[in-house]
Design a protein around this motif. Structure first.
Motif, PDB file in Angstrom:
ATOM      1  N   PHE A   1       1.098  -1.331   0.084  1.00  0.00           N
ATOM      2  CA  PHE A   1       0.163   0.194  -0.064  1.00  0.00           C
ATOM      3  C   PHE A   1       1.023   1.506   0.076  1.00  0.00           C
ATOM      4  O   PHE A   1       0.583   2.261  -0.246  1.00  0.00           O
ATOM      5  CB  PHE A   1      -0.325   0.296   1.512  1.00  0.00           C
ATOM      6  CG  PHE A   1      -2.153  -1.045   0.805  1.00  0.00           C
ATOM      7  CD1 PHE A   1      -3.358  -0.530  -0.035  1.00  0.00           C
ATOM      8  CD2 PHE A   1      -1.815  -1.396   1.281  1.00  0.00           C
ATOM      9  CE1 PHE A   1      -4.116  -1.005  -0.047  1.00  0.00           C
ATOM     10  CE2 PHE A   1      -3.778  -2.716   0.924  1.00  0.00           C
ATOM     11  CZ  PHE A   1      -4.444  -2.263   0.518  1.00  0.00           C
TER      12      PHE A   1
ATOM     13  N   PRO B   1      -2.216  -5.103  -0.613  1.00  0.00           N
ATOM     14  CA  PRO B   1      -2.633  -5.143  -1.384  1.00  0.00           C
ATOM     15  C   PRO B   1      -3.447  -6.301  -1.642  1.00  0.00           C
ATOM     16  O   PRO B   1      -2.547  -7.358  -1.927  1.00  0.00           O
ATOM     17  CB  PRO B   1      -3.313  -4.212  -2.148  1.00  0.00           C
ATOM     18  CG  PRO B   1      -1.734  -3.080  -2.344  1.00  0.00           C
ATOM     19  CD  PRO B   1      -1.437  -4.745  -1.058  1.00  0.00           C
TER      20      PRO B   1
ATOM     21  N   GLY C   1     -15.281 -11.029  -0.254  1.00  0.00           N
ATOM     22  CA  GLY C   1     -14.106 -11.945   0.701  1.00  0.00           C
ATOM     23  C   GLY C   1     -12.939 -11.336   0.386  1.00  0.00           C
ATOM     24  O   GLY C   1     -11.752 -11.709   0.288  1.00  0.00           O
ATOM     25  N   THR C   2     -12.966 -10.373  -1.406  1.00  0.00           N
ATOM     26  CA  THR C   2     -12.200 -10.555  -2.133  1.00  0.00           C
ATOM     27  C   THR C   2     -11.451  -9.509  -0.963  1.00  0.00           C
ATOM     28  O   THR C   2     -10.163  -8.653  -2.544  1.00  0.00           O
ATOM     29  CB  THR C   2     -11.858 -10.500  -3.441  1.00  0.00           C
ATOM     30  OG1 THR C   2     -12.706  -9.334  -3.988  1.00  0.00           O
ATOM     31  CG2 THR C   2     -12.749 -11.757  -4.032  1.00  0.00           C
ATOM     32  N   GLY C   3     -11.507  -8.436  -0.828  1.00  0.00           N
ATOM     33  CA  GLY C   3     -11.551  -7.207  -0.578  1.00  0.00           C
ATOM     34  C   GLY C   3     -11.647  -6.024  -1.446  1.00  0.00           C
ATOM     35  O   GLY C   3     -10.889  -4.650  -1.799  1.00  0.00           O
ATOM     36  N   LYS C   4     -12.652  -6.300  -2.393  1.00  0.00           N
ATOM     37  CA  LYS C   4     -13.066  -5.339  -3.077  1.00  0.00           C
ATOM     38  C   LYS C   4     -13.499  -4.290  -2.781  1.00  0.00           C
ATOM     39  O   LYS C   4     -13.925  -3.117  -3.543  1.00  0.00           O
ATOM     40  CB  LYS C   4     -14.367  -6.171  -4.318  1.00  0.00           C
ATOM     41  CG  LYS C   4     -15.407  -5.284  -4.323  1.00  0.00           C
ATOM     42  CD  LYS C   4     -16.730  -7.145  -4.809  1.00  0.00           C
ATOM     43  CE  LYS C   4     -17.392  -7.432  -4.253  1.00  0.00           C
ATOM     44  NZ  LYS C   4     -18.951  -6.319  -3.759  1.00  0.00           N
TER      45      LYS C   4
ATOM     46  N   ALA D   1     -12.492  -2.046  -0.399  1.00  0.00           N
ATOM     47  CA  ALA D   1     -11.643  -1.127  -0.659  1.00  0.00           C
ATOM     48  C   ALA D   1     -10.833  -0.558  -1.613  1.00  0.00           C
ATOM     49  O   ALA D   1     -10.601   0.828  -1.823  1.00  0.00           O
ATOM     50  CB  ALA D   1     -10.147  -2.180   0.506  1.00  0.00           C
TER      51      ALA D   1
ATOM     52  N   GLN E   1     -23.262  -2.710   5.196  1.00  0.00           N
ATOM     53  CA  GLN E   1     -21.479  -3.548   5.421  1.00  0.00           C
ATOM     54  C   GLN E   1     -20.432  -2.301   4.349  1.00  0.00           C
ATOM     55  O   GLN E   1     -19.383  -1.886   4.831  1.00  0.00           O
ATOM     56  CB  GLN E   1     -20.854  -4.611   4.475  1.00  0.00           C
ATOM     57  CG  GLN E   1     -20.585  -5.537   4.595  1.00  0.00           C
ATOM     58  CD  GLN E   1     -20.669  -6.558   4.340  1.00  0.00           C
ATOM     59  OE1 GLN E   1     -21.258  -7.461   4.386  1.00  0.00           O
ATOM     60  NE2 GLN E   1     -19.820  -7.010   3.367  1.00  0.00           N
TER      61      GLN E   1
ATOM     62  N   LYS F   1     -15.649 -12.601  10.142  1.00  0.00           N
ATOM     63  CA  LYS F   1     -14.536 -13.254  10.553  1.00  0.00           C
ATOM     64  C   LYS F   1     -14.851 -14.832  10.579  1.00  0.00           C
ATOM     65  O   LYS F   1     -14.079 -15.444  10.732  1.00  0.00           O
ATOM     66  CB  LYS F   1     -13.584 -12.732  10.727  1.00  0.00           C
ATOM     67  CG  LYS F   1     -12.990 -11.347  10.038  1.00  0.00           C
ATOM     68  CD  LYS F   1     -11.525 -10.853  10.381  1.00  0.00           C
ATOM     69  CE  LYS F   1     -11.203  -9.602   9.353  1.00  0.00           C
ATOM     70  NZ  LYS F   1     -11.581  -8.445   9.762  1.00  0.00           N
TER      71      LYS F   1
ATOM     72  N   ARG G   1     -13.502 -15.922   5.515  1.00  0.00           N
ATOM     73  CA  ARG G   1     -13.199 -14.632   5.126  1.00  0.00           C
ATOM     74  C   ARG G   1     -12.265 -14.696   5.054  1.00  0.00           C
ATOM     75  O   ARG G   1     -11.848 -14.674   6.217  1.00  0.00           O
ATOM     76  CB  ARG G   1     -14.706 -13.607   6.141  1.00  0.00           C
ATOM     77  CG  ARG G   1     -15.768 -14.256   5.805  1.00  0.00           C
ATOM     78  CD  ARG G   1     -16.087 -14.204   4.708  1.00  0.00           C
ATOM     79  NE  ARG G   1     -16.882 -12.577   3.657  1.00  0.00           N
ATOM     80  CZ  ARG G   1     -16.688 -12.604   3.132  1.00  0.00           C
ATOM     81  NH1 ARG G   1     -16.858 -13.959   1.823  1.00  0.00           N
ATOM     82  NH2 ARG G   1     -16.839 -11.465   2.286  1.00  0.00           N
TER      83      ARG G   1
HETATM   84  P1  AMP Z   1     -14.642  -7.513   0.933  1.00  0.00           P
HETATM   85  O1  AMP Z   1     -14.377  -8.054   0.389  1.00  0.00           O
HETATM   86  O2  AMP Z   1     -14.186  -5.881   0.841  1.00  0.00           O
HETATM   87  O3  AMP Z   1     -16.065  -7.666   1.698  1.00  0.00           O
HETATM   88  O4  AMP Z   1     -13.473  -7.403   2.157  1.00  0.00           O
HETATM   89  C1  AMP Z   1     -13.480  -8.661   2.796  1.00  0.00           C
HETATM   90  C2  AMP Z   1     -12.600  -8.557   4.294  1.00  0.00           C
HETATM   91  O5  AMP Z   1     -11.325  -8.473   3.729  1.00  0.00           O
HETATM   92  C3  AMP Z   1     -12.491  -6.875   4.904  1.00  0.00           C
HETATM   93  O6  AMP Z   1     -13.110  -7.731   6.382  1.00  0.00           O
HETATM   94  C4  AMP Z   1     -11.961  -6.195   4.621  1.00  0.00           C
HETATM   95  O7  AMP Z   1     -11.896  -5.826   6.100  1.00  0.00           O
HETATM   96  C5  AMP Z   1     -10.508  -7.176   4.330  1.00  0.00           C
HETATM   97  N1  AMP Z   1      -9.851  -6.610   3.693  1.00  0.00           N
HETATM   98  C6  AMP Z   1      -9.405  -6.010   2.596  1.00  0.00           C
HETATM   99  N2  AMP Z   1      -8.734  -5.409   2.743  1.00  0.00           N
HETATM  100  C7  AMP Z   1      -7.533  -6.325   3.360  1.00  0.00           C
HETATM  101  C8  AMP Z   1      -6.119  -5.903   2.817  1.00  0.00           C
HETATM  102  N3  AMP Z   1      -5.494  -5.307   2.115  1.00  0.00           N
HETATM  103  N4  AMP Z   1      -5.484  -6.918   4.300  1.00  0.00           N
HETATM  104  C9  AMP Z   1      -5.932  -7.517   4.734  1.00  0.00           C
HETATM  105  N5  AMP Z   1      -7.117  -7.333   4.624  1.00  0.00           N
HETATM  106  C10 AMP Z   1      -8.157  -6.823   3.940  1.00  0.00           C
END
Ligand code: AMP
Length: 425
Positions: free
Chosen positions: A6, A27, A51-54, A56, A92, A318, A344
């Motif tokens: 990041f 990331p 679940g993929t961090g989409k 963020a 969420q 989680k 998750r």
């Molecule tokens: P999402 O796919 O946006 O629902 O995110 C899934 C989970 O992963 C959420 O609980 C986030 O807080 C966590 N998360 C997202 N990005 C990261 C990252 N780069 N490192 C660690 N955890 C993450």
């Protein structure tokens, strides 16, 4: 260009600070691919599931842009519009914006149905920076003149495949025509089927496309199993599994899926009576009831959540170590969404599916959709060997004349390999 940390991304200091606090160092694949493109101002078509961090991957660059171009939101307007298919997902996403935007002084509003509209109308009167909304209620408020979308700078359509499954296509199209043509648009869907790409083409402008392949998601960390049993045996096997969960040292939470709202209520009630504190969430529960149930679940006060498909969509907790399909879903895609409620954020998880005689057809459809045989778990006391055999042969006693698959009997050959298989998420 993809990015491995990041720190290497030109995100504003208040965002970097929160990422450090959250201890996000690397990331995720969707973030590494999308964030640089979004920072450049590109439109994006993203193939990725929760679940993929989409979240963020779009929230961070949007927050960055808002910080770089400070402006006051106009009355009834917003600068960012995120459309989400369900209330849970909207909440969420809203929570993620609050988390990532902790040091960014922005106003945020949520709009969804099932609750009184007055507080939402009031919140919109002054205008808001970030509006996260479900299509139905948003259109209601637009039609009543409470929301004006003509100043949107960033438009995000989240979980488009689900949005279409839920029949929101017309609503989405009605919303899109109210947006200004000068905007940055982002489109996320678990699958990028042709009809979804076609819809995207009408909304996005020269989009970059990123897609997260199944191997890079956490789905392979889910151990999947199917049990063949009678309807009557489902309950005792469920209790056995829940006893195991109650004695687990971590990931003690369990989500049990029921096909019907009535079934979910009945099961939650009788499990609670049997000593397994459970709550039910489904479409007939009020928003407040659902929120309360989720809060209690997250805290472990009611470690069992009985859910229907729509209600569980977007539930991101989680510590869910086990997902049980008490009833198999009749839509094969729902299976993938259901099992994705476990494992998750990099954890491992287990998904056990109960299959009784009347559900063999559903199981066949699911295995066809996920293109694999779900490993069989038959070392429990209620195993119905004849049923398993029938599944293996691809026949149903109820439909003795059922057509054989073109590939013949081997189509559903079971894997003896107990390794967690890979599923498209
Ligand atoms: P999402 O796919 O946006 O629902 O995110 C899934 C989970 O992963 C959420 O609980 C986030 O807080 C966590 N998360 C997202 N990005 C990261 C990252 N780069 N490192 C660690 N955890 C993450």
């Amino acid at each position: 260009m993809t990015i491995s940390s990041f720190e290497a991304l030109p995100l504003a200091a208040p965002i970097q600070r929160v990422l450090q606090e959250l201890q996000y160092t690397t990331p995720s694949p969707i973030q590494a691919q999308s964030i640089p493109l979004l920072l450049e101002g590109r439109d994006l078509l993203g193939g990725a599931q929760t679940g993929t961090g989409k979240t963020a991957s779009f929230a961070l660059p949007i927050l960055h842009h808002l910080l770089q171009r400070p402006a006051k939101a106009k009355p009834k307007s917003c600068r960012v519009l995120v459309l989400a298919p369900t209330r849970e997902l909207a909440m969420q996403v809203g929570k993620s914006f609050s988390t990532y935007g902790k040091y960014v002084p922005l106003r945020q509003t949520l709009i969804y149905g099932g609750v009184g509209q007055h507080p939402q109308v009031q919140a919109m009167q002054r205008g808001t920076d970030i509006l996260v909304a479900c299509p139905g209620r948003l259109l209601d408020l637009i039609d009543q003149g409470h929301v004006d979308l003509s100043h949107v700078e960033f438009f995000v359509l989240d979980e488009v495949d689900r949005m279409l499954d839920m029949g929101f296509l017309r609503d989405v199209k009605r919303i899109v025509v109210k947006l200004p043509s000068q905007r940055q648009s982002l489109f996320f869907s678990a699958t990028l089927a042709p009809h979804i790409v076609e819809l995207a083409q009408g909304i996005l402008r020269n989009p970059a496309q990123v897609s997260i392949t199944p191997e890079t998601t956490t789905a392979e960390k889910i151990e999947q199993q199917v049990c063949f049993l009678t309807k009557e045996s489902k309950r005792p096997l469920l209790e056995q599994l829940l006893r195991g969960q109650a004695n687990a040292t971590q990931q003690k939470l369990t989500i049990v899926f029921s096909r019907t709202k009535h079934g979910a209520n009945k099961l939650a009630k009788s499990l609670t009576t049997a000593g397994f504190p459970a709550d039910a969430i489904h479409g007939n529960k009020s928003q407040a009831q659902r929120e309360k149930a989720l809060e209690r679940f997250k805290k472990g006060l009611t470690p069992v959540l009985v859910a229907t498909d729509v209600a569980a969509r977007g539930v991101d907790v989680k510590d869910v170590g086990l997902v049980i399909n008490f009833d198999l879903p009749n839509e094969p895609e729902a299976y993938v969404h259901r099992i994705g409620r476990t494992a998750r954020a990099g954890a491992e998880g287990r998904a056990v599916s109960f299959c009784s005689e009347d559900e063999l057809e559903y199981l066949r459809d699911i295995e066809k959709t996920i293109r694999m045989s779900i490993p069989r778990w038959d070392s429990h006391d209620w195993h119905e060997a004849a049923l398993a055999e029938r599944h293996l042969r691809g026949k149903s006693l109820q439909q003795p004349s059922a057509k054989k698959s073109p590939q013949g009997q081997n189509r559903h050959r079971h894997s003896r390999n107990r390794r967690a298989p890979q599923v498209a998420r």
